[in-house]
Enzyme design. Sequence first.
Site, PDB file in Angstrom:
ATOM      1  N   LEU A  34       0.823  -1.222   0.000  1.00 21.97           N
ATOM      2  CA  LEU A  34       0.000   0.000   0.000  1.00 21.97           C
ATOM      3  C   LEU A  34       0.859   1.275   0.000  1.00 21.97           C
ATOM      4  O   LEU A  34       0.418   2.309   0.485  1.00 21.97           O
ATOM      5  CB  LEU A  34      -0.974   0.023   1.180  1.00 21.97           C
ATOM      6  N   ASN A  36       1.565   2.989  -2.539  1.00 19.05           N
ATOM      7  CA  ASN A  36       0.969   3.948  -3.475  1.00 19.05           C
ATOM      8  C   ASN A  36      -0.443   3.506  -3.876  1.00 19.05           C
ATOM      9  O   ASN A  36      -0.850   3.670  -5.015  1.00 19.05           O
ATOM     10  CB  ASN A  36       1.873   4.101  -4.709  1.00 19.05           C
ATOM     11  N   ALA A  83       4.731  -4.768  -8.520  1.00 18.94           N
ATOM     12  CA  ALA A  83       5.106  -3.926  -7.374  1.00 18.94           C
ATOM     13  C   ALA A  83       6.431  -3.208  -7.613  1.00 18.94           C
ATOM     14  O   ALA A  83       7.478  -3.848  -7.705  1.00 18.94           O
ATOM     15  CB  ALA A  83       5.209  -4.796  -6.126  1.00 18.94           C
ATOM     16  N   SER A 126       8.853  -1.227 -19.300  1.00 15.15           N
ATOM     17  CA  SER A 126       8.400   0.086 -19.765  1.00 15.15           C
ATOM     18  C   SER A 126       9.131   0.489 -21.035  1.00 15.15           C
ATOM     19  O   SER A 126      10.296   0.135 -21.236  1.00 15.15           O
ATOM     20  CB  SER A 126       8.708   1.110 -18.666  1.00 15.15           C
ATOM     21  N   TYR A 151      14.725   5.389 -12.318  1.00 20.99           N
ATOM     22  CA  TYR A 151      13.538   4.549 -12.533  1.00 20.99           C
ATOM     23  C   TYR A 151      13.702   3.703 -13.790  1.00 20.99           C
ATOM     24  O   TYR A 151      13.537   2.482 -13.772  1.00 20.99           O
ATOM     25  CB  TYR A 151      12.274   5.425 -12.644  1.00 20.99           C
ATOM     26  N   LYS A 155      14.256  -0.592 -14.592  1.00 23.29           N
ATOM     27  CA  LYS A 155      13.532  -1.449 -15.542  1.00 23.29           C
ATOM     28  C   LYS A 155      14.525  -2.178 -16.448  1.00 23.29           C
ATOM     29  O   LYS A 155      14.371  -3.371 -16.721  1.00 23.29           O
ATOM     30  CB  LYS A 155      12.545  -0.626 -16.375  1.00 23.29           C
ATOM     31  N   ASN A 200       1.814  12.010 -13.576  1.00 22.99           N
ATOM     32  CA  ASN A 200       1.436  11.595 -14.938  1.00 22.99           C
ATOM     33  C   ASN A 200       0.331  12.484 -15.494  1.00 22.99           C
ATOM     34  O   ASN A 200      -0.410  13.128 -14.762  1.00 22.99           O
ATOM     35  CB  ASN A 200       0.997  10.133 -14.944  1.00 22.99           C
ATOM     36  N   GLY A 298      14.135  15.509 -18.578  1.00 24.64           N
ATOM     37  CA  GLY A 298      14.081  14.041 -18.626  1.00 24.64           C
ATOM     38  C   GLY A 298      13.032  13.498 -19.574  1.00 24.64           C
ATOM     39  O   GLY A 298      13.016  12.299 -19.852  1.00 24.64           O
TER      40      GLY A 298
HETATM   41  C1  UD1 Z   1       7.183   7.981 -18.242  1.00 24.46           C
HETATM   42  C2  UD1 Z   1       7.832   6.852 -18.989  1.00 24.46           C
HETATM   43  C3  UD1 Z   1       7.058   5.593 -18.768  1.00 24.46           C
HETATM   44  C4  UD1 Z   1       6.882   5.352 -17.299  1.00 24.46           C
HETATM   45  C5  UD1 Z   1       6.149   6.498 -16.684  1.00 24.46           C
HETATM   46  C6  UD1 Z   1       6.000   6.260 -15.202  1.00 24.46           C
HETATM   47  C7  UD1 Z   1       8.941   7.509 -21.064  1.00 24.46           C
HETATM   48  C8  UD1 Z   1       8.810   7.713 -22.529  1.00 24.46           C
HETATM   49  N1  UD1 Z   1       7.847   7.115 -20.430  1.00 24.46           N
HETATM   50  O1  UD1 Z   1       6.033   8.274 -18.934  1.00 24.46           O
HETATM   51  O2  UD1 Z   1       7.758   4.533 -19.330  1.00 24.46           O
HETATM   52  O3  UD1 Z   1       6.212   4.158 -17.069  1.00 24.46           O
HETATM   53  O4  UD1 Z   1       6.909   7.691 -16.900  1.00 24.46           O
HETATM   54  O5  UD1 Z   1       5.447   7.357 -14.553  1.00 24.46           O
HETATM   55  O6  UD1 Z   1       9.982   7.703 -20.480  1.00 24.46           O
HETATM   56  N2  UD1 Z   1       2.712  15.962 -19.169  1.00 24.46           N
HETATM   57  C9  UD1 Z   1       2.314  17.281 -19.111  1.00 24.46           C
HETATM   58  N3  UD1 Z   1       1.837  17.758 -17.930  1.00 24.46           N
HETATM   59  C10 UD1 Z   1       1.746  16.988 -16.792  1.00 24.46           C
HETATM   60  C11 UD1 Z   1       2.155  15.638 -16.871  1.00 24.46           C
HETATM   61  C12 UD1 Z   1       2.644  15.166 -18.077  1.00 24.46           C
HETATM   62  O7  UD1 Z   1       2.389  18.008 -20.099  1.00 24.46           O
HETATM   63  O8  UD1 Z   1       1.312  17.515 -15.745  1.00 24.46           O
HETATM   64  C13 UD1 Z   1       3.209  15.428 -20.448  1.00 24.46           C
HETATM   65  C14 UD1 Z   1       4.629  14.919 -20.358  1.00 24.46           C
HETATM   66  O9  UD1 Z   1       5.556  15.932 -20.590  1.00 24.46           O
HETATM   67  C15 UD1 Z   1       4.609  13.853 -21.453  1.00 24.46           C
HETATM   68  C16 UD1 Z   1       3.171  13.334 -21.433  1.00 24.46           C
HETATM   69  O10 UD1 Z   1       2.403  14.345 -20.786  1.00 24.46           O
HETATM   70  O11 UD1 Z   1       4.852  14.427 -22.701  1.00 24.46           O
HETATM   71  C17 UD1 Z   1       3.014  12.038 -20.666  1.00 24.46           C
HETATM   72  O12 UD1 Z   1       3.625  12.202 -19.395  1.00 24.46           O
HETATM   73  P1  UD1 Z   1       3.468  11.125 -18.244  1.00 24.46           P
HETATM   74  O13 UD1 Z   1       2.050  10.719 -18.094  1.00 24.46           O
HETATM   75  O14 UD1 Z   1       4.173  11.655 -17.035  1.00 24.46           O
HETATM   76  O15 UD1 Z   1       4.233   9.849 -18.800  1.00 24.46           O
HETATM   77  P2  UD1 Z   1       5.703   9.727 -19.423  1.00 24.46           P
HETATM   78  O16 UD1 Z   1       6.617  10.712 -18.809  1.00 24.46           O
HETATM   79  O17 UD1 Z   1       5.586   9.672 -20.902  1.00 24.46           O
END
Ligand code: UD1
Length: 342
Positions: A34, A36, A83, A126, A151, A155, A200, A298
């Site tokens: 738990l 997350n 996990a 991933s 991270y 993987k 995310n 990143g």
């Molecule tokens: C990344 C990894 C993925 C991993 C995940 C875990 C890569 C390509 N992907 O996903 O393998 O499992 O992290 O968390 O490395 N965004 C915004 N505003 C926000 C949040 C995100 O603009 O507030 C944009 C990000 O810049 C990105 C897209 O949305 O372009 C997706 O972002 P996110 O959902 O965080 O996933 P990744 O970073 O692609």
Amino acid sequence: MKKILVTGGTGYIGSHTVVELQQQGYGVVIVDNLSNSVIEVLDNIEKISGKRPDYEQFDLADRDLTADFFKRHKDLDGIIHFAAFKAVGESVADPLKYYRNNLYSLIHVLEGMKAQNIPNLVFSSSCTVYGQPEELPVTELAPMQKAWSPYGNTKQMSEEIIRFTVESSSIKAIALRYFNPIGAHESALIGELPLGTPSNLMPFVTQTAIGIRQCLDVFGGDYNTPDGTAVRDYIHVVDLAKAHVIAVERMMGNKGKSNMEVFNLGTGNGLSVLEVIRSFEKVTGLKLNYKIVDRRPGDVEKVWADTRFANEELGWQAKKTVDDMTYSAWEWERRLAERRGA
Ligand code: UD1
């Protein structure tokens, strides 16, 4: 009844996979600490499937507790190991936390499998292992690149640890490289539930729309993409969950081409951040408050999957559209607020 251990089974992808396994007639035992997720997920899994999974709460990074668990569960037919910690930014700030948790947990699971002769492992990997691929769509044969974050490095290292363990034992494994899972179960009873501020995209979108957050920051408007925002291969979490059941069955039926296989799980389509926002606004009829800000350190510019290997070998294909994804994510957020009396 065949029995599958799902580690991280109260988490986002884990809970959807538990439901799919149960609906295909598998018995499920969940191990989760738990860190997350919340215990109520078990109630909601039971509401969907009519079956409450067995559950044990402990940390797989604890070697003794994990060994003890496996002594009591010699009869497992397979393991799906979700996990792990997954926040890219946090892993940069505290790399050892990520190496300790993600690698020790995996090693202890593999030790338990060896000790009790448990044959089959599905591992959550991933697309981050590819970094920024040179060719798109990216195939499973593309070289792993120097990791962009601790991270991502866990993987990569996990896949290697599994590969060498498989070579020296009777364990079979499938690593599934997820692209960007979003969306929620159609019941709206389970979904993505980040504790604290989401990192995310999709939970940030839905939390902004419902008023928990003021404004969505879109990270970067100057990428070399059609509209300037970064491109990802978003995949519905239920499509993703179904692939796990197929992967387990492939190993149980000895259908694999080798004892360690790797599959991309995506739709094969790249979508920009703005395209996801447009879909969300269309299906909900809401106007999302967002602004374009600097790039997030990143982040890669663009990545999407070549899905042919998964399509042909697993006989699996992502079916749901981006509108299904954004609509189900919104329904989940909305119903969650109702249940919590907001
Ligand atoms: C990344 C990894 C993925 C991993 C995940 C875990 C890569 C390509 N992907 O996903 O393998 O499992 O992290 O968390 O490395 N965004 C915004 N505003 C926000 C949040 C995100 O603009 O507030 C944009 C990000 O810049 C990105 C897209 O949305 O372009 C997706 O972002 P996110 O959902 O965080 O996933 P990744 O970073 O692609």
